[in-house]
Design an enzyme around this catalytic site. Sequence first.
Site, short mmCIF file in Angstrom:
data_model
loop_
_atom_site.label_atom_id
_atom_site.label_comp_id
_atom_site.label_asym_id
_atom_site.label_seq_id
_atom_site.Cartn_x
_atom_site.Cartn_y
_atom_site.Cartn_z
N ARG A 1 96.25 -5.85 -55.83
CA ARG A 1 97.49 -5.81 -55.06
C ARG A 1 98.56 -4.95 -55.72
O ARG A 1 99.62 -4.69 -55.14
CB ARG A 1 98.04 -7.22 -54.87
CG ARG A 1 97.06 -8.18 -54.24
CD ARG A 1 97.69 -9.53 -54.07
NE ARG A 1 98.80 -9.48 -53.17
CZ ARG A 1 98.73 -9.50 -51.85
NH1 ARG A 1 97.55 -9.60 -51.27
NH2 ARG A 1 99.80 -9.43 -51.11
N GLU B 1 91.87 10.05 -52.31
CA GLU B 1 92.53 8.88 -52.89
C GLU B 1 91.94 8.47 -54.23
O GLU B 1 92.66 7.92 -55.06
CB GLU B 1 92.56 7.69 -51.91
CG GLU B 1 91.23 7.06 -51.60
CD GLU B 1 91.37 5.79 -50.75
OE1 GLU B 1 90.53 5.60 -49.87
OE2 GLU B 1 92.31 5.02 -50.97
N GLU C 1 87.78 10.30 -42.54
CA GLU C 1 87.61 9.20 -43.48
C GLU C 1 87.03 9.72 -44.80
O GLU C 1 87.45 9.31 -45.88
CB GLU C 1 86.73 8.11 -42.85
CG GLU C 1 86.33 6.98 -43.77
CD GLU C 1 87.49 6.22 -44.40
OE1 GLU C 1 88.65 6.41 -44.01
OE2 GLU C 1 87.23 5.44 -45.32
N LYS D 1 95.85 -2.23 -52.91
CA LYS D 1 94.92 -2.64 -51.86
C LYS D 1 95.63 -3.17 -50.63
O LYS D 1 95.25 -2.87 -49.50
CB LYS D 1 93.98 -3.70 -52.43
CG LYS D 1 92.90 -4.15 -51.48
CD LYS D 1 91.85 -3.08 -51.30
CE LYS D 1 90.78 -3.45 -50.33
NZ LYS D 1 90.08 -2.24 -49.87
N TRP E 1 103.34 -3.75 -58.04
CA TRP E 1 103.24 -2.41 -57.46
C TRP E 1 104.68 -2.04 -57.13
O TRP E 1 105.29 -2.61 -56.23
CB TRP E 1 102.39 -2.46 -56.20
CG TRP E 1 102.13 -1.11 -55.60
CD1 TRP E 1 101.16 -0.22 -55.98
CD2 TRP E 1 102.83 -0.49 -54.52
NE1 TRP E 1 101.23 0.91 -55.20
CE2 TRP E 1 102.24 0.77 -54.30
CE3 TRP E 1 103.91 -0.88 -53.71
CZ2 TRP E 1 102.69 1.65 -53.32
CZ3 TRP E 1 104.35 0.00 -52.74
CH2 TRP E 1 103.73 1.24 -52.54
N LYS F 1 88.83 9.40 -48.46
CA LYS F 1 88.14 8.73 -49.57
C LYS F 1 88.18 9.61 -50.81
O LYS F 1 88.45 9.16 -51.91
CB LYS F 1 86.69 8.46 -49.15
CG LYS F 1 86.05 7.20 -49.55
CD LYS F 1 86.44 5.96 -48.83
CE LYS F 1 87.87 5.72 -48.61
NZ LYS F 1 88.22 4.66 -47.73
N HIS G 1 92.34 28.53 -36.16
CA HIS G 1 93.75 28.51 -35.78
C HIS G 1 94.66 28.33 -36.98
O HIS G 1 95.83 27.98 -36.83
CB HIS G 1 94.00 27.42 -34.73
CG HIS G 1 93.21 27.65 -33.47
ND1 HIS G 1 93.49 28.68 -32.60
CD2 HIS G 1 92.12 27.01 -32.96
CE1 HIS G 1 92.61 28.66 -31.61
NE2 HIS G 1 91.76 27.66 -31.80
N CYS H 1 102.08 -6.37 -54.69
CA CYS H 1 102.22 -7.27 -55.84
C CYS H 1 101.42 -8.55 -55.60
O CYS H 1 101.15 -8.94 -54.47
CB CYS H 1 103.65 -7.69 -56.11
SG CYS H 1 104.79 -6.33 -56.29
N ASN I 1 106.63 -11.29 -54.18
CA ASN I 1 105.87 -10.24 -53.50
C ASN I 1 106.55 -10.00 -52.16
O ASN I 1 106.70 -10.93 -51.39
CB ASN I 1 104.42 -10.70 -53.29
CG ASN I 1 103.66 -9.83 -52.30
OD1 ASN I 1 102.80 -10.32 -51.59
ND2 ASN I 1 103.95 -8.57 -52.25
N GLY I 2 106.98 -8.76 -51.94
CA GLY I 2 107.67 -8.45 -50.68
C GLY I 2 108.88 -7.60 -50.97
O GLY I 2 108.99 -6.99 -52.03
C1 F6R Z 1 91.84 3.65 -47.94
C2 F6R Z 1 92.38 2.34 -47.64
C3 F6R Z 1 93.64 2.27 -46.88
C4 F6R Z 1 93.61 1.05 -45.93
C5 F6R Z 1 94.98 0.88 -45.26
C6 F6R Z 1 94.97 -0.27 -44.27
O1 F6R Z 1 90.62 3.55 -48.61
O2 F6R Z 1 91.84 1.34 -48.02
O3 F6R Z 1 93.89 3.43 -46.17
O4 F6R Z 1 92.61 1.24 -44.99
O5 F6R Z 1 95.94 0.62 -46.25
O6 F6R Z 1 94.66 -1.47 -44.88
P1 F6R Z 1 94.19 -2.71 -44.04
O7 F6R Z 1 92.88 -2.38 -43.45
O8 F6R Z 1 94.11 -3.83 -45.03
O9 F6R Z 1 95.23 -2.94 -42.98
#
Ligand code: F6R
Length: 608
Positions: free
Chosen positions: A27, A488, A481, A603, A74, A485, A504, A2, A100-101
Amino acid sequence: MCGIIGYIGAKEASQILIDGLEKLEYRGYDSAGVAILNEGKIEVRKFKGRLSVLEENIKEKPVKGSMGIGHTRWATHGEPSDVNSHPHKSNDNKIAVVHNGIIENYMEIKEELQKLGYSFISETDTEVISHLLDHYYNGDILDTVKKVINKIDGAYALGIIHADNPDMLIAVKKDSPLIVGIGEDENFIASDIPAVLKYTRKVYILESGEMAIVKKDSISLMKTDGTPITKDIYDVTWDIEAAEKGGYEHFMLKEIYEQPKAIKDTLLPRVSNNGEVKLDSINLSKEYIKGTKRIYIVACGTAYHAGLLGKDMIEKYAKIPVIVDVASEFRYSEPFIDQNTLVIVVSQSGETADTLAALRLSKEKGARVLAITNVVGSSISRESDDVLYTWAGPEIAVASTKAYTTQIVALALVALEMAKKKNSITDEEINMIIKSLKKLPSRLEEVLSNVESIKDTAERIYSSQSIFYIGRGIDYDVSREGSLKLKEISYIHSEAIAAGELKHGTLALIEEGTPVIALVTQDKLYDKMLSNIKEVKARGAYVVAIAKEGNIEIEKSADRVIFIPKTIDEVSSVLSIVPLQLLSYYVAYKRGCDIDKPKNLAKSVTVE
Ligand code: F6R
């Protein structure tokens, strides 16, 4: 997660709050709302859906007033709905709160308040705060806030307004990020700097256990027990453009294209012309490194994937054993930590709740903690013993791209610094690796200019149900990774498999036409990978190989090859991930997905 914002000044608050919320949408974005105080009355507008729903409503029916608070959500407690959206008010409509929290003890407080006759209309944890404020209010708002803080447990950044105190916003922080923006005859509070950057470059960054009484022409900072404090003003040096799309259709695409610059900014100030690493900001002495018996790298998501590559480099160059763990597992495990353990936490935002908890646990157990983060002044940067910043600039798209590649570069620098101090590497080797690192930006430009074959590949695979990624060693790390990507942002099921593990189990899932993205960038593992490609081809897979330029042999085995420029194996990950980022982007684009704001995600993950 949030985002919260607050404004007090002489202008109409609603537009300023909406502008700020737009910058905080990363956020959370399942609902948004504002509370504005005007002539002694608080008016709340809040709606489920994107910020644009709120914006439209205010455009049609303006809400007047020059102070207020806003929120972009969120959902954690209660589904996204108008009622569960913030701000939350007291029953008498005199108090409004954005949060937020998470308030961990909200259930017991809610029951107590219900017994006292308070009625709750939402399912949120936050609503207890507005009722608690009402319950304790004795005419002295500061005293009331102090009592409420003593009652609640958990993490919070709070913005509070009270109709009887029309000259102030109150901001309180524990764990969740909060800043105060310093304007002229106007002031702000916000979860993050971009929300206020249009109006000011001067901010205070609040620490846990601190609060601010923010008036139009003054800001009083104090501990939550009321003890006054002073703080340095933080001058923001980066530009608002850095947090805007600048002609790109999505932040994700812009951030992918910013990688050459982000890598230059992260690398060049830390390497000298004669090829030496200079990590002045971190204080890892020769004696300390020599005495370091074990390293943990702890992080979440994409940052965890960067950590996997950190392990490869540190073990190879510095010969220190490294364990990489996801923070949510690490924090509830029994890690082998003592004074000879270094813990490296990696986090773009510097606010991820699990990573922060892992950091605190490591310090409690006596480890030294080095943070690699992108956000100056973030909780993780403040609580770590040493910080190495990635200078990637603000990353807005939920899917992390430039943070990942700069984290790999930062980890390479740490690995080289340790190796040098341990004498486990020769000057020639260091020189050669630094040369390769320095060439990455121009090689990345080459990858970024070769986008047509990636678009074609996206066209071919975008309607698939499942897409697999395979690789070995470093290529397996990068596959993980790449797969994250894709899933998501495109919502296609995807898994990354260590290529040798296919037989396996996972091989059972390969059918006629199943796309398999095979990373084949390391000479020493080339033959092994070729066998794995044959295994999946024999079961009908459509194979897209990512290989080094010049490797024309691979064209005989794969259906399609995307080439990356040649470089040394250790840093090839920075190049091989980029086609995978672009592939995910174009697949999601073809599927009409909301690329910068994928469903169910946010994010900054400030909840456990
Ligand atoms: C995926 C992504 C998340 C962040 C994860 C950690 O694209 O962005 O998997 O990498 O939430 O976030 P940070 O790096 O901000 O601790």
